[in-house]
Enzyme design. Sequence first.
Site, mmCIF file in Angstrom:
data_model
loop_
_atom_site.group_PDB
_atom_site.id
_atom_site.type_symbol
_atom_site.label_atom_id
_atom_site.label_comp_id
_atom_site.label_asym_id
_atom_site.label_seq_id
_atom_site.Cartn_x
_atom_site.Cartn_y
_atom_site.Cartn_z
ATOM 1 N N SER A 146 -1.596 4.362 -16.313
ATOM 2 C CA SER A 146 -0.864 3.718 -15.215
ATOM 3 C C SER A 146 -1.155 4.504 -13.938
ATOM 4 C CB SER A 146 0.637 3.769 -15.507
ATOM 5 O OG SER A 146 1.389 3.400 -14.366
ATOM 6 N N TYR A 159 8.395 8.033 -18.192
ATOM 7 C CA TYR A 159 7.202 7.196 -17.999
ATOM 8 C C TYR A 159 6.145 7.987 -17.226
ATOM 9 C CZ TYR A 159 4.438 2.934 -17.206
ATOM 10 O OH TYR A 159 3.440 1.976 -17.195
ATOM 11 N N LYS A 163 2.616 9.138 -18.919
ATOM 12 C CA LYS A 163 1.386 8.521 -18.408
ATOM 13 C C LYS A 163 0.436 9.586 -17.841
ATOM 14 C CE LYS A 163 2.040 4.165 -19.461
ATOM 15 N NZ LYS A 163 1.127 3.416 -20.340
HETATM 16 N N1 LIG Z 1 3.037 -4.105 -15.977
HETATM 17 C C1 LIG Z 1 2.779 -3.086 -15.164
HETATM 18 O O1 LIG Z 1 3.186 -3.090 -13.982
HETATM 19 C C2 LIG Z 1 1.968 -1.914 -15.648
HETATM 20 C C3 LIG Z 1 1.472 -1.017 -14.685
HETATM 21 C C4 LIG Z 1 0.737 0.071 -15.122
HETATM 22 C C5 LIG Z 1 0.478 0.259 -16.456
HETATM 23 N N2 LIG Z 1 0.973 -0.621 -17.376
HETATM 24 C C6 LIG Z 1 0.687 -0.360 -18.792
HETATM 25 O O2 LIG Z 1 -0.006 -1.465 -19.336
HETATM 26 C C7 LIG Z 1 0.218 -1.511 -20.753
HETATM 27 C C8 LIG Z 1 0.610 -2.924 -21.158
HETATM 28 O O3 LIG Z 1 1.864 -3.208 -20.561
HETATM 29 P P1 LIG Z 1 2.304 -4.669 -20.077
HETATM 30 O O4 LIG Z 1 2.629 -4.554 -18.653
HETATM 31 O O5 LIG Z 1 1.331 -5.677 -20.534
HETATM 32 O O6 LIG Z 1 3.701 -4.764 -20.852
HETATM 33 P P2 LIG Z 1 4.296 -5.826 -21.878
HETATM 34 O O7 LIG Z 1 5.669 -5.321 -22.142
HETATM 35 O O8 LIG Z 1 4.117 -7.206 -21.373
HETATM 36 O O9 LIG Z 1 3.393 -5.653 -23.175
HETATM 37 C C9 LIG Z 1 3.441 -4.492 -23.962
HETATM 38 C C10 LIG Z 1 3.240 -4.872 -25.403
HETATM 39 O O10 LIG Z 1 3.183 -3.659 -26.161
HETATM 40 C C11 LIG Z 1 3.929 -3.857 -27.353
HETATM 41 N N3 LIG Z 1 4.384 -2.565 -27.866
HETATM 42 C C12 LIG Z 1 5.359 -1.757 -27.371
HETATM 43 N N4 LIG Z 1 5.480 -0.667 -28.147
HETATM 44 C C13 LIG Z 1 4.572 -0.777 -29.139
HETATM 45 C C14 LIG Z 1 4.217 0.027 -30.241
HETATM 46 N N5 LIG Z 1 4.866 1.176 -30.523
HETATM 47 N N6 LIG Z 1 3.207 -0.384 -31.046
HETATM 48 C C15 LIG Z 1 2.579 -1.543 -30.791
HETATM 49 N N7 LIG Z 1 2.886 -2.371 -29.793
HETATM 50 C C16 LIG Z 1 3.873 -1.982 -28.965
HETATM 51 C C17 LIG Z 1 5.076 -4.776 -26.968
HETATM 52 O O11 LIG Z 1 5.608 -5.437 -28.104
HETATM 53 C C18 LIG Z 1 4.388 -5.720 -25.984
HETATM 54 O O12 LIG Z 1 3.870 -6.856 -26.637
HETATM 55 C C19 LIG Z 1 1.297 -0.460 -21.029
HETATM 56 O O13 LIG Z 1 0.689 0.717 -21.522
HETATM 57 C C20 LIG Z 1 1.906 -0.217 -19.654
HETATM 58 O O14 LIG Z 1 2.507 1.049 -19.553
HETATM 59 C C21 LIG Z 1 1.705 -1.715 -16.998
#
Ligand SMILES: NC(=O)c1ccc[n+]([C@@H]2O[C@H](COP(=O)([O-])OP(=O)(O)OC[C@H]3O[C@@H](n4cnc5c(N)ncnc54)[C@H](O)[C@@H]3O)[C@@H](O)[C@H]2O)c1
Length: 272
Positions: A146, A159, A163
């Site tokens: 992130s 977080y 990260k």
């Molecule tokens: N959305 C944002 O703004 C953002 C920004 C920077 C980084 N990220 C990162 O991107 C990645 C994806 O996030 P997203 O935004 O698509 O979120 P999201 O919540 O839409 O999807 C995350 C998915 O991960 C699954 N998950 C959670 N814990 C788990 C585990 N222990 N084992 C397997 N699956 C698990 C959840 O069930 C969900 O389907 C994450 O690592 C998040 O930190 C997101």
Amino acid sequence: MADGFDAVGKVAVVTGGGSGIGQALCAALVQHGIRGVVVTDRNIEAARRVAAAINEAYPHGPAVALELDVAKSRSVEAAVEKVEVEIGPIDLWCSNAGIHTGNGLGETNDWRMSLDVNLMGHVNAARAVIPRMAARRGGHLVVTASAAGLLTDFRCAPYAASKHAAVALAEWLSITYADDGVSISCVCPESVRTGMTKPSSLKAGVSSNFLEAEDVAREILEALKARRFLVLPHPKVAEYEQRRAADRENWLGRMRAARRKLTQVTPSAAAS
Ligand SMILES: NC(=O)c1ccc[n+]([C@@H]2O[C@H](COP(=O)([O-])OP(=O)(O)OC[C@H]3O[C@@H](n4cnc5c(N)ncnc54)[C@H](O)[C@@H]3O)[C@@H](O)[C@H]2O)c1
């Protein structure tokens, strides 16, 4: 140097594939000709829905759903073994699953969960899949960290810290395994419109610069093609990181001011 990643005919595993960025990544890989994509998630129903939607659009059925909790090392090892036996050698592992839990300094359990998923999820993947890739002298691991891992997250220390650890791990892996033909990419987006950001009005306050998950998936595939380490879907993050490295005191001052401004705009944030 080994070739960049071309999806055609390859096998990929995506963790957290049931939603958001992982879901978009699965769809993008299929659009680019992947032979098989294993949609894994702790939430198996979500993974099944994503795989079924892909297979409806692509009748050769490239998607398979698999329940996987990335925090459990044995499950990750078993998933790697199952995919390699039943589908084929894994060319690409997208270590994407992540959680955002806790306010401010958070509770002990927020730290445990954040480190288990946002850090150990990647460690478990690396341990299980990199030795196999290295033995074949080829493979790609994508670590979704992130922008919070390069900068910070005003609202949530677990977080931000987990990260940062993910970025450090990805750098270590890249340095250590490049000579074995394994490429590592590290994805550091700011805000993306997904399930993770949906319930949070605060997140909208942190950045008005929201991207769609599909934009991030496209950036990841481009970086993989070029064997590029850092994936910055929001290009400004590079500039912010440079400012942080160039003058830490000044950067901290700017961050404090930004946090103050944010907590004034959304008073509930002051408690976080
Ligand atoms: N959305 C944002 O703004 C953002 C920004 C920077 C980084 N990220 C990162 O991107 C990645 C994806 O996030 P997203 O935004 O698509 O979120 P999201 O919540 O839409 O999807 C995350 C998915 O991960 C699954 N998950 C959670 N814990 C788990 C585990 N222990 N084992 C397997 N699956 C698990 C959840 O069930 C969900 O389907 C994450 O690592 C998040 O930190 C997101």
